[in-house]
Design a protein around this motif. Structure first.
Motif, PDB file in Angstrom:
ATOM      1  N   MET A   1      25.851  40.271  69.843  1.00  0.00           N
ATOM      2  CA  MET A   1      25.802  39.324  70.941  1.00  0.00           C
ATOM      3  C   MET A   1      26.541  39.912  72.145  1.00  0.00           C
ATOM      4  O   MET A   1      27.616  40.474  72.008  1.00  0.00           O
ATOM      5  CB  MET A   1      26.483  38.017  70.533  1.00  0.00           C
ATOM      6  N   ASN A   2      25.938  39.775  73.277  1.00  0.00           N
ATOM      7  CA  ASN A   2      26.545  40.201  74.527  1.00  0.00           C
ATOM      8  C   ASN A   2      27.228  38.988  75.153  1.00  0.00           C
ATOM      9  O   ASN A   2      26.561  38.033  75.531  1.00  0.00           O
ATOM     10  CB  ASN A   2      25.447  40.738  75.444  1.00  0.00           C
ATOM     11  N   LEU A   3      28.557  38.973  75.227  1.00  0.00           N
ATOM     12  CA  LEU A   3      29.291  37.857  75.819  1.00  0.00           C
ATOM     13  C   LEU A   3      29.747  38.247  77.220  1.00  0.00           C
ATOM     14  O   LEU A   3      30.483  39.211  77.395  1.00  0.00           O
ATOM     15  CB  LEU A   3      30.508  37.473  74.977  1.00  0.00           C
ATOM     16  N   ILE A   4      29.280  37.466  78.204  1.00  0.00           N
ATOM     17  CA  ILE A   4      29.701  37.661  79.577  1.00  0.00           C
ATOM     18  C   ILE A   4      30.708  36.553  79.873  1.00  0.00           C
ATOM     19  O   ILE A   4      30.365  35.377  79.889  1.00  0.00           O
ATOM     20  CB  ILE A   4      28.512  37.591  80.560  1.00  0.00           C
ATOM     21  N   PHE A   5      31.950  36.920  80.052  1.00  0.00           N
ATOM     22  CA  PHE A   5      33.079  35.998  80.157  1.00  0.00           C
ATOM     23  C   PHE A   5      33.497  35.906  81.623  1.00  0.00           C
ATOM     24  O   PHE A   5      34.187  36.774  82.147  1.00  0.00           O
ATOM     25  CB  PHE A   5      34.217  36.546  79.294  1.00  0.00           C
ATOM     26  N   PHE A   6      33.031  34.847  82.300  1.00  0.00           N
ATOM     27  CA  PHE A   6      33.396  34.608  83.694  1.00  0.00           C
ATOM     28  C   PHE A   6      34.771  33.960  83.737  1.00  0.00           C
ATOM     29  O   PHE A   6      35.035  33.034  82.980  1.00  0.00           O
ATOM     30  CB  PHE A   6      32.429  33.608  84.340  1.00  0.00           C
ATOM     31  N   TYR A   7      35.602  34.409  84.658  1.00  0.00           N
ATOM     32  CA  TYR A   7      36.855  33.707  84.879  1.00  0.00           C
ATOM     33  C   TYR A   7      37.229  33.741  86.353  1.00  0.00           C
ATOM     34  O   TYR A   7      36.751  34.569  87.115  1.00  0.00           O
ATOM     35  CB  TYR A   7      37.982  34.247  83.999  1.00  0.00           C
ATOM     36  N   GLY A   8      38.065  32.802  86.723  1.00  0.00           N
ATOM     37  CA  GLY A   8      38.534  32.712  88.099  1.00  0.00           C
ATOM     38  C   GLY A   8      39.128  31.342  88.339  1.00  0.00           C
ATOM     39  O   GLY A   8      39.043  30.443  87.501  1.00  0.00           O
ATOM     40  N   LYS A   9      39.716  31.200  89.486  1.00  0.00           N
ATOM     41  CA  LYS A   9      40.335  29.930  89.859  1.00  0.00           C
ATOM     42  C   LYS A   9      39.258  28.868  90.099  1.00  0.00           C
ATOM     43  O   LYS A   9      38.079  29.201  90.264  1.00  0.00           O
ATOM     44  CB  LYS A   9      41.187  30.118  91.112  1.00  0.00           C
ATOM     45  N   PRO A  10      39.654  27.595  90.114  1.00  0.00           N
ATOM     46  CA  PRO A  10      38.689  26.540  90.431  1.00  0.00           C
ATOM     47  C   PRO A  10      38.011  26.795  91.781  1.00  0.00           C
ATOM     48  O   PRO A  10      38.618  27.343  92.708  1.00  0.00           O
ATOM     49  CB  PRO A  10      39.554  25.277  90.486  1.00  0.00           C
ATOM     50  N   ALA A  11      36.747  26.408  91.847  1.00  0.00           N
ATOM     51  CA  ALA A  11      35.938  26.450  93.077  1.00  0.00           C
ATOM     52  C   ALA A  11      35.597  27.858  93.539  1.00  0.00           C
ATOM     53  O   ALA A  11      35.260  28.068  94.704  1.00  0.00           O
ATOM     54  CB  ALA A  11      36.591  25.641  94.195  1.00  0.00           C
ATOM     55  N   THR A  12      35.656  28.833  92.640  1.00  0.00           N
ATOM     56  CA  THR A  12      35.224  30.184  93.007  1.00  0.00           C
ATOM     57  C   THR A  12      33.754  30.417  92.680  1.00  0.00           C
ATOM     58  O   THR A  12      33.239  31.499  92.962  1.00  0.00           O
ATOM     59  CB  THR A  12      36.094  31.257  92.318  1.00  0.00           C
ATOM     60  N   GLY A  13      33.096  29.434  92.091  1.00  0.00           N
ATOM     61  CA  GLY A  13      31.655  29.536  91.859  1.00  0.00           C
ATOM     62  C   GLY A  13      31.244  29.977  90.470  1.00  0.00           C
ATOM     63  O   GLY A  13      30.109  30.418  90.272  1.00  0.00           O
ATOM     64  N   LYS A  14      32.130  29.846  89.511  1.00  0.00           N
ATOM     65  CA  LYS A  14      31.825  30.327  88.160  1.00  0.00           C
ATOM     66  C   LYS A  14      30.557  29.710  87.584  1.00  0.00           C
ATOM     67  O   LYS A  14      29.658  30.424  87.141  1.00  0.00           O
ATOM     68  CB  LYS A  14      33.017  30.072  87.225  1.00  0.00           C
TER      69      LYS A  14
ATOM     70  N   TYR B   1      39.359  25.748  99.391  1.00  0.00           N
ATOM     71  CA  TYR B   1      39.627  24.409  99.928  1.00  0.00           C
ATOM     72  C   TYR B   1      38.378  23.761 100.525  1.00  0.00           C
ATOM     73  O   TYR B   1      38.212  22.552 100.450  1.00  0.00           O
ATOM     74  CB  TYR B   1      40.762  24.452 100.950  1.00  0.00           C
ATOM     75  N   ARG B   2      37.494  24.565 101.077  1.00  0.00           N
ATOM     76  CA  ARG B   2      36.243  24.016 101.598  1.00  0.00           C
ATOM     77  C   ARG B   2      35.363  23.497 100.452  1.00  0.00           C
ATOM     78  O   ARG B   2      34.742  22.452 100.555  1.00  0.00           O
ATOM     79  CB  ARG B   2      35.489  25.074 102.406  1.00  0.00           C
ATOM     80  N   ARG B   3      35.366  24.225  99.334  1.00  0.00           N
ATOM     81  CA  ARG B   3      34.496  23.888  98.199  1.00  0.00           C
ATOM     82  C   ARG B   3      35.072  22.814  97.278  1.00  0.00           C
ATOM     83  O   ARG B   3      34.325  22.143  96.577  1.00  0.00           O
ATOM     84  CB  ARG B   3      34.255  25.133  97.344  1.00  0.00           C
ATOM     85  N   ILE B   4      36.380  22.698  97.219  1.00  0.00           N
ATOM     86  CA  ILE B   4      37.039  21.928  96.157  1.00  0.00           C
ATOM     87  C   ILE B   4      36.572  20.478  96.082  1.00  0.00           C
ATOM     88  O   ILE B   4      36.488  19.903  95.008  1.00  0.00           O
ATOM     89  CB  ILE B   4      38.582  22.028  96.251  1.00  0.00           C
ATOM     90  N   ASP B   5      36.250  19.878  97.198  1.00  0.00           N
ATOM     91  CA  ASP B   5      35.843  18.479  97.195  1.00  0.00           C
ATOM     92  C   ASP B   5      34.335  18.319  97.394  1.00  0.00           C
ATOM     93  O   ASP B   5      33.872  17.348  97.974  1.00  0.00           O
ATOM     94  CB  ASP B   5      36.604  17.695  98.277  1.00  0.00           C
ATOM     95  N   SER B   6      33.572  19.247  96.878  1.00  0.00           N
ATOM     96  CA  SER B   6      32.118  19.178  97.047  1.00  0.00           C
ATOM     97  C   SER B   6      31.519  18.083  96.160  1.00  0.00           C
ATOM     98  O   SER B   6      32.088  17.686  95.143  1.00  0.00           O
ATOM     99  CB  SER B   6      31.476  20.519  96.695  1.00  0.00           C
ATOM    100  N   GLN B   7      30.365  17.631  96.562  1.00  0.00           N
ATOM    101  CA  GLN B   7      29.637  16.610  95.790  1.00  0.00           C
ATOM    102  C   GLN B   7      29.361  17.102  94.370  1.00  0.00           C
ATOM    103  O   GLN B   7      29.527  16.358  93.404  1.00  0.00           O
ATOM    104  CB  GLN B   7      28.319  16.266  96.501  1.00  0.00           C
ATOM    105  N   ALA B   8      28.954  18.355  94.240  1.00  0.00           N
ATOM    106  CA  ALA B   8      28.654  18.904  92.913  1.00  0.00           C
ATOM    107  C   ALA B   8      29.882  18.872  92.012  1.00  0.00           C
ATOM    108  O   ALA B   8      29.779  18.546  90.826  1.00  0.00           O
ATOM    109  CB  ALA B   8      28.122  20.334  93.041  1.00  0.00           C
ATOM    110  N   ARG B   9      31.058  19.196  92.544  1.00  0.00           N
ATOM    111  CA  ARG B   9      32.283  19.171  91.738  1.00  0.00           C
ATOM    112  C   ARG B   9      32.639  17.738  91.357  1.00  0.00           C
ATOM    113  O   ARG B   9      33.078  17.481  90.247  1.00  0.00           O
ATOM    114  CB  ARG B   9      33.440  19.846  92.487  1.00  0.00           C
ATOM    115  N   ARG B  10      32.463  16.805  92.286  1.00  0.00           N
ATOM    116  CA  ARG B  10      32.755  15.398  91.969  1.00  0.00           C
ATOM    117  C   ARG B  10      31.831  14.883  90.873  1.00  0.00           C
ATOM    118  O   ARG B  10      32.271  14.134  90.005  1.00  0.00           O
ATOM    119  CB  ARG B  10      32.634  14.531  93.230  1.00  0.00           C
TER     120      ARG B  10
END
Length: 181
Positions: free
Chosen positions: A1-14, A115-124
């Motif tokens: 199995m090929n595991l692609i492990f995305f990581y990053g802070k919130p709202a970076t688009g993971k 900060y621009r992304r953090i309160d997006s509709q998709a995140r809510r």
């Protein structure tokens, strides 16, 4: 199995980029909020039973995916202090035990973009962190530090690329096969 492990802070688009990579590769997507959302109605975030069950579920999914020899899976992960320090090592061991390896992709973007992304509709709509104030407090406390993560195989600044472009870059750099239709 090929595991692609995305990581990053919130709202970076993971999750957004992971969905695009899933469309290109046909890999299964296992994003961390599936487990978090399952447990939050019963256990407080960060409580001992929450942490225990979240990790058991994550690791069990990796074990079963490796056991049935899934072609590939993408996992999204936001490093934070309630995750046990040996979690990533355990993931690496599980995947290696199946004759493969985890490939790490770190997504970043400048703080003004977070900060621009953090309160997006998709995140809510998905129950993710949406408060600028809470994010700033957690960031100041070092909750989202990624210094304990492995060096990424691919590093992507998602403020510079559209999600489809980011996924294509990841696919190219990791030499992932395109889904055969």
């Amino acid at each position: 199995m090929n595991l692609i492990f995305f990581y990053g802070k919130p709202a970076t688009g993971k999750l957004t980029v992971a969905r695009e990579l899933t469309a290109l590769t046909g890999y299964k997507l296992f994003h961390n909020h599936l487990t978090v959302d399952l447990l939050l109605p019963v256990f407080d975030f960060g409580s001992p039973p929450f942490v225990e069950l979240r990790e058991k579920i994550w690791l069990s999914v990796f074990e079963q995916a490796a056991k049935v020899r899934l072609n590939g899976m993408i996992f999204t992960f936001a490093p934070e202090l309630t995750v046990r320090s040996n979690f990533v090592d355990r993931v690496i061991d599980i995947v290696a035990g199946a004759g493969s390896r985890a490939r790490f992709v770190e997504l970043t973007c400048p703080m003004d973009e977070v900060y621009r992304r953090i309160d997006s509709q998709a995140r809510r709509q998905t129950g993710k962190l949406t408060s600028h104030e809470v994010y700033a407090q957690l960031e100041a406390q070092g909750v989202f530090a990624t210094s304990h993560m492995p060096k990424p195989d691919v590093l992507v600044d998602t403020s510079r690329l559209q999600p489809t472009e980011a996924a294509a870059q990841i696919m190219k750099e990791l030499r992932l096969p395109k889904e055969e239709i």
